[in-house]
Design an enzyme around this catalytic site. Sequence first.
Site, short mmCIF file in Angstrom:
data_model
loop_
_atom_site.label_atom_id
_atom_site.label_comp_id
_atom_site.label_asym_id
_atom_site.label_seq_id
_atom_site.Cartn_x
_atom_site.Cartn_y
_atom_site.Cartn_z
N ASP A 202 5.38 4.13 -1.20
CA ASP A 202 6.78 4.28 -1.59
C ASP A 202 7.45 5.35 -0.72
O ASP A 202 6.87 6.42 -0.47
CB ASP A 202 6.84 4.71 -3.07
CG ASP A 202 8.25 4.69 -3.62
OD1 ASP A 202 8.86 3.60 -3.67
OD2 ASP A 202 8.76 5.77 -3.99
N GLU A 259 -12.62 2.83 5.59
CA GLU A 259 -13.93 2.79 4.93
C GLU A 259 -14.02 1.63 3.95
O GLU A 259 -15.11 1.21 3.57
CB GLU A 259 -14.18 4.10 4.17
CG GLU A 259 -14.31 5.32 5.05
CD GLU A 259 -14.37 6.58 4.19
OE1 GLU A 259 -14.95 6.54 3.08
OE2 GLU A 259 -13.83 7.61 4.63
C1 NOJ Z 1 11.68 2.79 -3.66
C2 NOJ Z 1 11.45 1.89 -4.83
O1 NOJ Z 1 11.40 0.56 -4.37
C3 NOJ Z 1 12.58 2.14 -5.80
O2 NOJ Z 1 12.59 1.19 -6.84
C4 NOJ Z 1 12.44 3.55 -6.31
O3 NOJ Z 1 13.52 3.84 -7.17
C5 NOJ Z 1 12.44 4.55 -5.17
N1 NOJ Z 1 11.57 4.17 -4.09
C6 NOJ Z 1 12.01 5.92 -5.63
O4 NOJ Z 1 10.65 5.94 -5.90
#
Ligand code: NOJ
Length: 532
Positions: A202, A259
Site C-alpha cells: 500500500d 526465499e
Molecule cells: C491506498 C488504498 O487503496 C486506499 O483504499 C487507502 O485509503 C489508502 N491507500 C491509504 O491506506
Amino acid sequence: MTGSTHWWHDAVGYMVYLPSFADTDGDGFGDLAGVTLHLDHLADLGVNLLWVTPFYPSPMADFGYDVADYCAVDPRFGDLDTFDHLLAEAHARGIRVIIDLVPNHTSRQHPWFQAALADPGGPYHDYYLWRDPAADSGPPNNWVSFFGGRTWTLEPGTGQYYLHLFLAEQPDLNWRNPAVLDEFDTILRFWLERGIDGFRIDAAQTLIKDADLRSNPQIRRWESTAARGEQWDSFEHVHDILQPETHAIFQRWQGICQEYDAFLVGETYVLDPQRFGDLLQDEGLHAGFWFGPMQIQWQAAQIRQTLGAPLAHAGTRARVAWLASSQDEPRAPTRFGGGELGRRRAFTFVTLLFCLPGLPFLYQGEELGLVDGIVPPECRADPVGADVTLSRDGCRTPMPWRPGPAFGFSDSEDTWLPDGGRTDSDTASVQRASTDSWFARYRSLVRFRSREPELRSAALEWLSVDSGNVVAFRRGTLVIMANVGDDPLEVPIDGELVFTTTPLIVDAHRPSSAGATHVVLPGSEALVIRTT
Ligand code: NOJ
C-alpha cells in the site's frame, strides 16, 4: 533477473475489496469465509492470482487500511484459521494469494502508537514522525494529505505534531528508524511462513520522507476547502513522496520474498511515467500498479499515451500491473460514459490491457460489467470526500451475487454500504448462466490471455493506422486493434480473427470488392488478428 521466468509472469489477477465481497456471518460486512465461498467464481473466470485487501484488526477509520495489529485477523473478517482455510482452498484451485501490506502508516490504535503517546521519551516515539510546532504554532511544514487538509495533527498530550499523509487516524511510520524495518521483516515472514504468495504494498511511493521534512515547493494557491486532488496539485511533491532511499526497503523485502518465491507488487501511485518507472528500478518491487488509466477520457491519443508511457519507462525487469478499476476510483464503465456504452468501452479498454506486456488485474464486479453503485447521502461511509464525486463509496458497493435480498451479499438487511441499486441482470448467478453476459465476455478474455503465450512474452510494437480513432499494436503474430470512435471501421483481415469484444464482428465477416477479407469493427469495440 532479466530473462528469467517467475510464476507471476503468467498471472491474471483479481482484486477483492473484502468489506464488500461476501458476508457469511450476517454482520453486513464482507469476510474471509465469503471469499472462500466464492473461489469457484474466480476459478471459473480463470484468474490465478487473488489480492485480498486488509483483514487485520482495525478501528476501520479507513476500512482496514488503518492497521492495529499486522499479525492477526479482525473478528469482523474471521480469524487466522479462516485465513489459512482460504489460502488452502485457493491453492487447491491453482489460485495464488497476495495480501495487502500497509507499511506507510498504522492505526492510532496500534500498540506502537499508543506506546509512543504514553511515553514520548521511550523507544516507540521514534517509530513515528513527530515535530515541534512551527514558530507561529502551526504545522511544521506545508505538506498536504492525499485525503485533503494538512498532514499534521497536534497531539495535546505531547505538545508535538505527528505526520499522516492520509487520515489523522493513520499516523505515518518513520522508515528511517531501523527498528521499524526489523518489525516489518518479522511481519513479512509471519505471513510468508503461513504460505501466502506475496504482498501488495500500500502507498509504496510514500514510505521514506525527506530527512529534514522540508516544505514542498508551492505551485499555486492552496485552499483547505478545495477538492483533495486540487489541494494535492497545489504543491510539487519533491520531499514528501518518492524519496530514492525507499528502494533499499523494497530490495530488502525482495530478498525476503525470494526465499519463498513470493511476489511484491507496489501501489506505485505516481502519474508521471518517468517517476513511475524510477520506482520500479534497482531490483526492488517485482511490479507496480500504473494508475494512468483512471485519469483518462475515452480518447485514442490519451489511451495510447497511458498504455505506452509506463511500459516505455518501466524497463525490462519489473512488470507494469494494470487495473482499469479499483476500490479508490469510479469504475471504468462509469468513467467511460456509464450505461451500456460505458460498459462496452470499459471491456474494450480492458481487452487492450490484457493484450499488453505486464500483469492485468480485474477489480471485483468488473467481470459483471458493473457501473458505480448508487449510495444515497445518508448511507455514505467513506471518510474521504464529502460530496459524491469524490467519495469512494460508489465503486465499493457490495458484490451482487444473486437475485434476492442484498443480492446475496449478506443475510443482514443492514449492510455497511447499500446494494447500490443493482438489478438481477447485474448478478453473478444470472450472468454465469448466460453465454451472452459480461461475465461470459470477461471469462473469454481471461482465458484468451492465458492461452496465448505471445500476449505474455512477445515484444510490443505500436502500429500507426490511418484513423485517429484507432489504437493498435502488435505482439508477435498478434495484432490488437480498438476502434475508439463512434463510426464503424472496415478492417482488412490478413490472418485469423482470434478474439473480438463483440460477436457481431464475426457475423460481419465478408469478402471485400478487392477480394481480401474484411470485417466491420463497430465503434468502442476491439479485435485481435493472428497474422500469417
Ligand atoms: C491506498 C488504498 O487503496 C486506499 O483504499 C487507502 O485509503 C489508502 N491507500 C491509504 O491506506
